[in-house]
Design an enzyme around this catalytic site. Structure first.
Site, mmCIF file in Angstrom:
data_model
loop_
_atom_site.group_PDB
_atom_site.id
_atom_site.type_symbol
_atom_site.label_atom_id
_atom_site.label_comp_id
_atom_site.label_asym_id
_atom_site.label_seq_id
_atom_site.Cartn_x
_atom_site.Cartn_y
_atom_site.Cartn_z
ATOM 1 C CE LYS A 1 -2.129 3.138 2.149
ATOM 2 N NZ LYS A 1 -1.818 4.537 1.767
ATOM 3 C CD GLU B 1 12.889 0.766 9.722
ATOM 4 O OE1 GLU B 1 13.436 1.839 10.029
ATOM 5 O OE2 GLU B 1 13.373 -0.339 10.001
ATOM 6 C CB CYS C 1 13.249 8.652 7.968
ATOM 7 S SG CYS C 1 14.343 7.519 7.119
ATOM 8 C CD GLU D 1 9.994 13.176 10.762
ATOM 9 O OE1 GLU D 1 8.840 12.784 10.998
ATOM 10 O OE2 GLU D 1 10.866 12.465 10.238
HETATM 11 P P1 NDP Z 1 2.375 8.549 7.254
HETATM 12 O O1 NDP Z 1 2.544 7.910 8.591
HETATM 13 O O2 NDP Z 1 1.408 9.652 7.129
HETATM 14 O O3 NDP Z 1 1.939 7.459 6.180
HETATM 15 C C1 NDP Z 1 2.709 6.311 5.906
HETATM 16 C C2 NDP Z 1 1.820 5.290 5.228
HETATM 17 O O4 NDP Z 1 0.874 4.794 6.177
HETATM 18 C C3 NDP Z 1 0.983 5.862 4.092
HETATM 19 O O5 NDP Z 1 0.827 4.883 3.103
HETATM 20 C C4 NDP Z 1 -0.323 6.166 4.773
HETATM 21 O O6 NDP Z 1 -1.420 6.271 3.912
HETATM 22 C C5 NDP Z 1 -0.429 4.969 5.697
HETATM 23 N N1 NDP Z 1 -1.304 5.167 6.845
HETATM 24 C C6 NDP Z 1 -1.540 6.299 7.542
HETATM 25 N N2 NDP Z 1 -2.420 6.055 8.548
HETATM 26 C C7 NDP Z 1 -2.718 4.731 8.464
HETATM 27 C C8 NDP Z 1 -3.580 3.875 9.218
HETATM 28 N N3 NDP Z 1 -4.327 4.321 10.219
HETATM 29 N N4 NDP Z 1 -3.634 2.569 8.883
HETATM 30 C C9 NDP Z 1 -2.899 2.094 7.856
HETATM 31 N N5 NDP Z 1 -2.109 2.865 7.086
HETATM 32 C C10 NDP Z 1 -2.004 4.166 7.405
HETATM 33 O O7 NDP Z 1 3.832 8.983 6.778
HETATM 34 P P2 NDP Z 1 4.204 9.833 5.492
HETATM 35 O O8 NDP Z 1 3.692 9.155 4.266
HETATM 36 O O9 NDP Z 1 3.826 11.242 5.762
HETATM 37 O O10 NDP Z 1 5.803 9.688 5.441
HETATM 38 C C11 NDP Z 1 6.643 10.546 6.090
HETATM 39 C C12 NDP Z 1 7.111 9.936 7.390
HETATM 40 O O11 NDP Z 1 7.761 8.704 7.140
HETATM 41 C C13 NDP Z 1 8.126 10.793 8.104
HETATM 42 O O12 NDP Z 1 7.783 10.882 9.464
HETATM 43 C C14 NDP Z 1 9.421 10.041 7.937
HETATM 44 O O13 NDP Z 1 10.339 10.287 8.967
HETATM 45 C C15 NDP Z 1 8.954 8.630 7.903
HETATM 46 N N6 NDP Z 1 9.928 7.780 7.228
HETATM 47 C C16 NDP Z 1 10.661 6.877 7.964
HETATM 48 C C17 NDP Z 1 11.652 6.105 7.380
HETATM 49 C C18 NDP Z 1 12.446 5.112 8.185
HETATM 50 O O14 NDP Z 1 13.089 4.242 7.587
HETATM 51 N N7 NDP Z 1 12.461 5.181 9.500
HETATM 52 C C19 NDP Z 1 11.951 6.231 5.951
HETATM 53 C C20 NDP Z 1 11.123 7.166 5.261
HETATM 54 C C21 NDP Z 1 10.157 7.916 5.897
HETATM 55 P P3 NDP Z 1 -1.840 7.678 3.237
HETATM 56 O O15 NDP Z 1 -0.765 8.667 3.487
HETATM 57 O O16 NDP Z 1 -1.983 7.344 1.826
HETATM 58 O O17 NDP Z 1 -3.117 8.102 3.879
#
Ligand code: NDP
Length: 491
Positions: free
Chosen positions: A178, A253, A287, A385
């Site tokens: 997803k 992550e 991240c 962040e």
């Molecule tokens: P989000 O947490 O908003 O979303 C991540 C994914 O989870 C998206 O596909 C999102 O869907 C989905 N999602 C959100 N809520 C739910 C839920 N309740 N149930 C299931 N799926 C859900 O993160 P971002 O996309 O904004 O990404 C940025 C973040 O990712 C930053 O905080 C960054 O630090 C972190 N990150 C961490 C990394 C690591 O390796 N530690 C690497 C890269 C990024 P949708 O957005 O489509 O609604």
């Protein structure tokens, strides 16, 4: 305008709802693709395909060495279409091609992930346990979970996907992915090119849509036996609670607010360039961005002056222009969010040394490097962040105090230490609470080396042996070598 469908069972499907949402090119704000808005029915279809592929199809019964050969083929196909995939990702989220395409070419780390884990398919050996029970063989074997769900962020869609997908497949699982609603296109294009790798139907499946309506049914599905999630700490908390309800293993992550400590004896040129490279080229949308700069008081004036000089010359612009060094923010909601964070930090009285808002334009979501000085570690700017091209600086005097400050955050993803005294830097690294610590460099990663977070930056690891183990479970088998009748109720 490109209209995508979602992918299940090696076929494309229109979404059950019949509805699509727009994907915008952040370089100019133009809508260029339409993405299926998948609901629970679509998720059920994708999971059912993955389940059949695992339990009844050839994938579940495939010998590990054969799986390894297929994994190698996947890597080769990705390399063949590296330019195409990179171009789609740039259009979808504004990442510079030079930060995507080379990593998809042969011998580069993304493709290397498939080649590396291809070799690992037949090398996860079990063991014979020397128990104290007589006449027993007790052996341990590694097994896949079955159907795994991969939930992905928007900042680095292919990169974050491949880090999960390669070990997940190598372990023998089937997958439902997803991607983020803001960056689904490169994942869908990847499925299109991987048809050429000729994987059995149902091994790879992609549902697109929103966190609540697509991500949650995937997390919650009883046939999805394990989930790997990359995203923010807020979304991660919700995902972890859904997984907990189902007692489902989940790898997390999550975000970070990574400190970079500059010591009084640091090579300042090395530190300035390394720190700038550790945040700005990805427009801060990484991240591990080292966005909290803790600089010794004796060098902070010179350090910040040099940092401003270096980053203010960086060219912010169109990601497809080869001279661009910093591309746009990946999507409009996040652009507004970063602008709000800068405005709030100003309102809270933080001193702005370099204001990246000068790079904003009528079209596209551009913000240049932004540097705040004298930002106390307990302020919102230093603690939360931003995920944009924004750094805060604070000075320090005492080593013990700076370690406490560096660790004083809910996060623990990465940290940097800059010093010519390597022994001292190593001692400090031991005290830092972070999954990755860089000494006199930043941002390096390699397929062989596990990455992941401490504290609220997550748990589980990606890459290396640990990355593969997260997608496997152990089974202990007891085999009697001398079966005897036993008294069920001995005196
Ligand atoms: P989000 O947490 O908003 O979303 C991540 C994914 O989870 C998206 O596909 C999102 O869907 C989905 N999602 C959100 N809520 C739910 C839920 N309740 N149930 C299931 N799926 C859900 O993160 P971002 O996309 O904004 O990404 C940025 C973040 O990712 C930053 O905080 C960054 O630090 C972190 N990150 C961490 C990394 C690591 O390796 N530690 C690497 C890269 C990024 P949708 O957005 O489509 O609604």
């Amino acid at each position: 305008m490109k209209e995508y469908q979602y992918f299940a069972d090696n076929r494309w499907h229109t979404p059950n709802s019949g509805t699509y949402f727009d994907s915008e090119n952040p370089a100019n704000g133009e809508v260029w693709a339409r993405i299926p808005d998948c609901d629970t029915e679509d998720v059920n279809r994708a999971v059912a395909a993955a389940k059949v592929a695992f339990y009844d199809g050839p994938w579940g019964k495939m010998m590990p060495a054969e799986r390894g050969r297929l994994m190698r083929r996947i890597g080769d196909v990705i390399s063949k279409y590296a330019d195409h995939l990179g171009e789609i990702e740039t259009r979808d989220n504004g990442k510079l091609p030079k930060n995507i395409t080379p990593s998809l070419k042969p011998e580069a780390w993304q493709v290397d992930s498939f080649h590396y884990y291809a070799g690992m398919c037949d090398k996860f050996e079990g063991s014979l346990i020397p128990t104290e029970v007589p006449d027993m063989h007790n052996y341990l074997k590694w097994e896949p979970f079955g159907v795994c769900g991969l939930i992905l962020p928007w900042n680095s869609p292919l990169g974050t996907l491949i880090w999960k997908l390669a070990p997940c497949l190598a372990a023998g699982n089937t997958v439902v992915m997803k991607p983020s609603e803001h960056s689904s296109c490169s994942t869908l294009e990847l499925m299109n090119v991987l048809l050429e790798a000729d994987l059995p139907p149902g091994v790879l499946n992609v549902v697109t849509g929103f966190g609540q309506s697509t991500g949650e049914p995937l997390l919650d599905h009883p046939d999805v036996r394990m989930v790997s999630f990359t995203g923010g700490t807020t979304g991660g908390r919700v995902a972890a609670s859904i997984a907990a309800r189902k007692i489902k293993p989940i790898v997390m992550e999550l975000g970070g607010k990574s400190p970079q400590i500059v010591l009084q004896d640091a090579d300042l040129e090395l530190a300035v360039n390394g720190i700038a490279a550790g945040i700005f080229p990805a427009t801060g949308q990484s991240c591990i961005s080292g966005s909290r700069l803790l600089v010794h008081e004796s060098v902070i004036a010179e350090f910040t002056e040099r940092l401003v000089e270096v980053v203010k010359k960086a060219k912010v612009g169109e990601p497809l222009d080869p001279s661009t060094q910093i591309g746009p923010i990946a999507n409009q909601p996040h652009y507004e969010n970063v602008l709000n964070r800068i405005a709030t930090a100003e309102e809270e009285g933080h001193n702005i040394l370099l204001d990246g808002r000068s790079a904003c334009r009528d079209k596209g979501y551009y913000i240049g490097p932004t540097i705040f000085s004298n930002v106390p570690n307990d302020s919102v700017l230093a603690q939360e962040e931003v995920f944009g091209p924004v750094v805060s600086t604070e000075n320090w005097e005492d080593e013990k105090e700076v370690i406490r400050t560096a660790n004083n955050t809910i996060y623990g993803l990465a940290a940097g230490i800059w010093s010519r005294d390597v022994g001292r830097a190593m001692r400090m690294a031991d005290q830092i609470e972070a999954g990755t610590v860089y000494i006199n460099n930043y941002f390096n990663a390699s397929t062989q080396s596990p990455v992941g977070g401490f504290k609220q930056s997550g748990y589980g690891r990606e890459n290396g042996f640990e990355g593969m183990r997260c997608f496997m479970q152990t089974k202990s088998v007891w085999l009697s070598t001398d079966p005897k009748q036993t008294d069920p109720f001995p005196a």
